[in-house]
Design an enzyme around this catalytic site. Structure first.
Site, PDB file in Angstrom:
ATOM      1  N   LEU A   1      -4.064   9.326   5.801  1.00 60.01           N
ATOM      2  CA  LEU A   1      -4.139   8.759   4.452  1.00 60.01           C
ATOM      3  C   LEU A   1      -3.319   7.468   4.407  1.00 60.01           C
ATOM      4  O   LEU A   1      -2.115   7.487   4.638  1.00 60.01           O
ATOM      5  CB  LEU A   1      -3.627   9.769   3.427  1.00 60.01           C
ATOM      6  CG  LEU A   1      -4.266  11.170   3.485  1.00 60.01           C
ATOM      7  CD1 LEU A   1      -3.768  12.027   2.326  1.00 60.01           C
ATOM      8  CD2 LEU A   1      -5.791  11.084   3.494  1.00 60.01           C
TER       9      LEU A   1
ATOM     10  N   ARG B   1       6.660   0.076  -4.267  1.00 60.75           N
ATOM     11  CA  ARG B   1       8.111   0.061  -4.133  1.00 60.75           C
ATOM     12  C   ARG B   1       8.582  -0.739  -2.923  1.00 60.75           C
ATOM     13  O   ARG B   1       9.771  -1.051  -2.809  1.00 60.75           O
ATOM     14  CB  ARG B   1       8.643   1.497  -4.067  1.00 60.75           C
ATOM     15  CG  ARG B   1       8.703   2.172  -5.427  1.00 60.75           C
ATOM     16  CD  ARG B   1       9.186   3.593  -5.319  1.00 60.75           C
ATOM     17  NE  ARG B   1       8.149   4.495  -4.833  1.00 60.75           N
ATOM     18  CZ  ARG B   1       8.335   5.791  -4.597  1.00 60.75           C
ATOM     19  NH1 ARG B   1       9.535   6.327  -4.766  1.00 60.75           N
ATOM     20  NH2 ARG B   1       7.340   6.547  -4.169  1.00 60.75           N
TER      21      ARG B   1
ATOM     22  N   GLY C   1      -5.327  11.252  -6.165  1.00 63.82           N
ATOM     23  CA  GLY C   1      -4.614  12.340  -5.525  1.00 63.82           C
ATOM     24  C   GLY C   1      -4.980  12.527  -4.064  1.00 63.82           C
ATOM     25  O   GLY C   1      -5.962  11.981  -3.560  1.00 63.82           O
TER      26      GLY C   1
ATOM     27  N   ASN D   1      19.016 -23.445  43.236  1.00 62.89           N
ATOM     28  CA  ASN D   1      20.178 -23.376  42.366  1.00 62.89           C
ATOM     29  C   ASN D   1      20.064 -24.460  41.295  1.00 62.89           C
ATOM     30  O   ASN D   1      19.933 -25.646  41.606  1.00 62.89           O
ATOM     31  CB  ASN D   1      21.467 -23.589  43.158  1.00 62.89           C
ATOM     32  CG  ASN D   1      22.697 -23.361  42.303  1.00 62.89           C
ATOM     33  OD1 ASN D   1      23.207 -22.250  42.198  1.00 62.89           O
ATOM     34  ND2 ASN D   1      23.190 -24.426  41.691  1.00 62.89           N
TER      35      ASN D   1
ATOM     36  N   ALA E   1      24.553 -26.413  35.840  1.00 62.33           N
ATOM     37  CA  ALA E   1      24.822 -26.307  34.411  1.00 62.33           C
ATOM     38  C   ALA E   1      24.294 -27.517  33.651  1.00 62.33           C
ATOM     39  O   ALA E   1      24.418 -28.655  34.102  1.00 62.33           O
ATOM     40  CB  ALA E   1      26.321 -26.163  34.174  1.00 62.33           C
TER      41      ALA E   1
ATOM     42  N   TYR F   1       8.071 -31.467  27.091  1.00 64.94           N
ATOM     43  CA  TYR F   1       7.266 -31.761  25.907  1.00 64.94           C
ATOM     44  C   TYR F   1       7.429 -33.214  25.507  1.00 64.94           C
ATOM     45  O   TYR F   1       8.549 -33.715  25.366  1.00 64.94           O
ATOM     46  CB  TYR F   1       7.724 -30.839  24.769  1.00 64.94           C
ATOM     47  CG  TYR F   1       6.930 -30.931  23.498  1.00 64.94           C
ATOM     48  CD1 TYR F   1       5.541 -30.830  23.507  1.00 64.94           C
ATOM     49  CD2 TYR F   1       7.579 -31.070  22.274  1.00 64.94           C
ATOM     50  CE1 TYR F   1       4.822 -30.887  22.324  1.00 64.94           C
ATOM     51  CE2 TYR F   1       6.861 -31.118  21.076  1.00 64.94           C
ATOM     52  CZ  TYR F   1       5.483 -31.030  21.116  1.00 64.94           C
ATOM     53  OH  TYR F   1       4.771 -31.087  19.947  1.00 64.94           O
TER      54      TYR F   1
END
Length: 452
Positions: free
Chosen positions: A10, A17, A82, A362, A365, A372
């Protein structure tokens, strides 16, 4: 189990709510619409056919069923009169003839297949109507299940219960199972002679008793029948679902140092031997192989992590990130649509997008693959054993071939051959004594600003 089974779910309620434009049953738990959890439980319990009773937002529900590959017959409840009226909306499917009919709700996503299998076993043993209930210390507000000599004689609502009935702690969970040969007759006998003028499926218990049918109640966990009516209840169900999944992974051999801080998606695949540190979030379509370590505060979505690889801390793997065995993506790194080959390392403060990184490479950093141009995406290829110096920008499309070096701080716009060193920066110049003059100029500017 060779008996045929129809499951009616159902899902026609508006769910006002929830205060949402999305139909209630499509709100997700573990990233999967609630109704799909109910469907999956039914399928695991051996259902042969699914009938979904829809109303509000039926088009969205149909789309969700198709998106999840669900073959179900949808039945429209034109007016919400119902639960018995909702089941009757599936009458044409019921009339096809099934041994067992299970009635579930699309907003009860925590029901376990084992619970449905137990209900079906009772039907096979000769029971005509099975009501799935639960025990609770606080039964206020729930319909009470009145059982006498093993027969469920009535379901009494809170406002209609007497003092003795209110003391009953065995409550109605809402889910029911029926002998498919008698369900149609029960529906025909249910009337709407009540304050709301609705047809209640729970009245099938009284009807069945008057016909001398066997009616039983079975006990499930309260979690199994927990429904969702608002956002607070949705959050509670999510919490329970997450805890269930955490426990399963722990029992399957996954280590989590702070399980309550780890969040899974319904399709997350984690192999035994994986270690997950605190505050890790798994979005859709993530797989992690044995021996991998997912370190704290990492976010993974649409990614695969190979055996003995390491992710994080504070790493983000976006869709298409594929890490091979013993590779590493370290702290404050983001990887999207990129293959990181065996043993390659992307250690710190780096963005790798639309790229292929060879084995043993590797990445220093602060490296960025500039994929893009404002309109189009381009690929960066980094060969085996290559070394990318810190703070380098690799402007795609570009290829850094095997064992090549990129000098720190370079902007690389052209391919770098195998075993070559690529430089892409201005030559350093040193001006002796210029720092003294520079400080004097800066100080003068500061003093002038104070006088204004």
């Amino acid at each position: 189990m060779t008996r045929t089974c129809l499951t009616i779910i159902l899902a026609a309620g508006k769910g006002t709510r929830m205060k949402s434009d999305l139909p209630k049953v499509l709100h997700p738990v573990g990233g999967l619409p609630m109704v799909m959890h109910a469907i999956n439980a039914a399928k695991t319990a051996g259902t042969d056919k699914l009938a979904i009773v829809t109303g509000h937002g039926s088009e969205l529900l149909d789309d969700a069923l198709k998106a999840n590959g669900i073959d179900a017959q949808t039945c429209i409840q034109k007016e919400q009169l119902g639960t018995a009226n909702a089941v009757d909306a599936a009458r044409s499917v019921i009339n096809e003839g099934f041994d067992d009919v299970i009635v579930m709700f699309g907003d009860t996503p925590l029901v376990r297949p084992e619970t449905l299998i137990e209900a079906r076993a009772k039907l096979e043993a000769g029971v005509d109507v099975v009501v799935i209930g639960f025990e609770t210390e606080n039964p206020f507000g729930y319909g009470r299940l009145v059982v006498k000599d093993g027969q469920l004689t009535a379901i009494v609502e809170e406002k209609e219960a007497n003092e003795e009935e209110r003391a009953i702690t065995f409550c109605n969970g809402g889910l029911m199972a029926f002998n498919g040969r008698t369900l149609g007759g029960l529906l025909d006998k249910i009337d709407n002679n009540n304050a709301k003028g609705e047809f209640y499926l729970t009245d099938a218990v009284a009807v069945a008793n008057t016909q001398g049918l066997q009616v039983e109640a079975m006990v499930a966990s309260e979690e199994d029948v927990l429904g969702v009516n608002n956002r607070a209840e949705l959050a509670n169900v999510e919490q329970i679902w997450q805890q269930r999944v955490r426990e399963k992974h722990l029992l399957d051999g996954v280590t989590m140092t702070a399980p309550h801080t780890v969040f899974f998606h319904h399709d997350t695949k984690i192999e035994a031997g994986v270690i997950i540190e605190p505050n890790v979030f798994f979005g859709p379509n993530v797989s992690v192989e044995k021996g991998a370590k997912i370190r704290a505060f990492s976010h993974l979505e649409g990614a695969s992590v190979g055996a003995n690889a390491e992710v994080g801390p504070f790493a983000r793997l976006r869709p298409g990130a594929n890490l091979s065995e013993k590779s590493k993506v370290g702290n404050f790194c983001e990887v999207k649509n990129a293959d990181i080959a065996q043993g390659a390392k992307v250690n710190h403060l780096t963005y790798i997008g639309d790229a292929s990184i060879g084995a043993g490479a590797n990445i220093g950093a602060g490296t960025i693959t500039c994929n893009y141009d404002g309109m189009n995406k381009f690929k960066t290829t980094i060969g085996e054993g290559a070394f990318i110096g810190s703070n380098s920008s690799l402007v795609a499309p570009v290829t850094i071939n095997d064992n090549a070096y990129i000098a720190s701080g370079s902007v690389i716009t052209n391919d770098v051959p195998k075993d070559a060193v690529g430089f892409g920066r201005a030559r350093q110049e040193t001006k002796p004594g210029l720092a003294v003059k520079l400080r004097a100029r800066i100080k003068a500017i500061k003093e002038a600003s104070k006088k204004v």
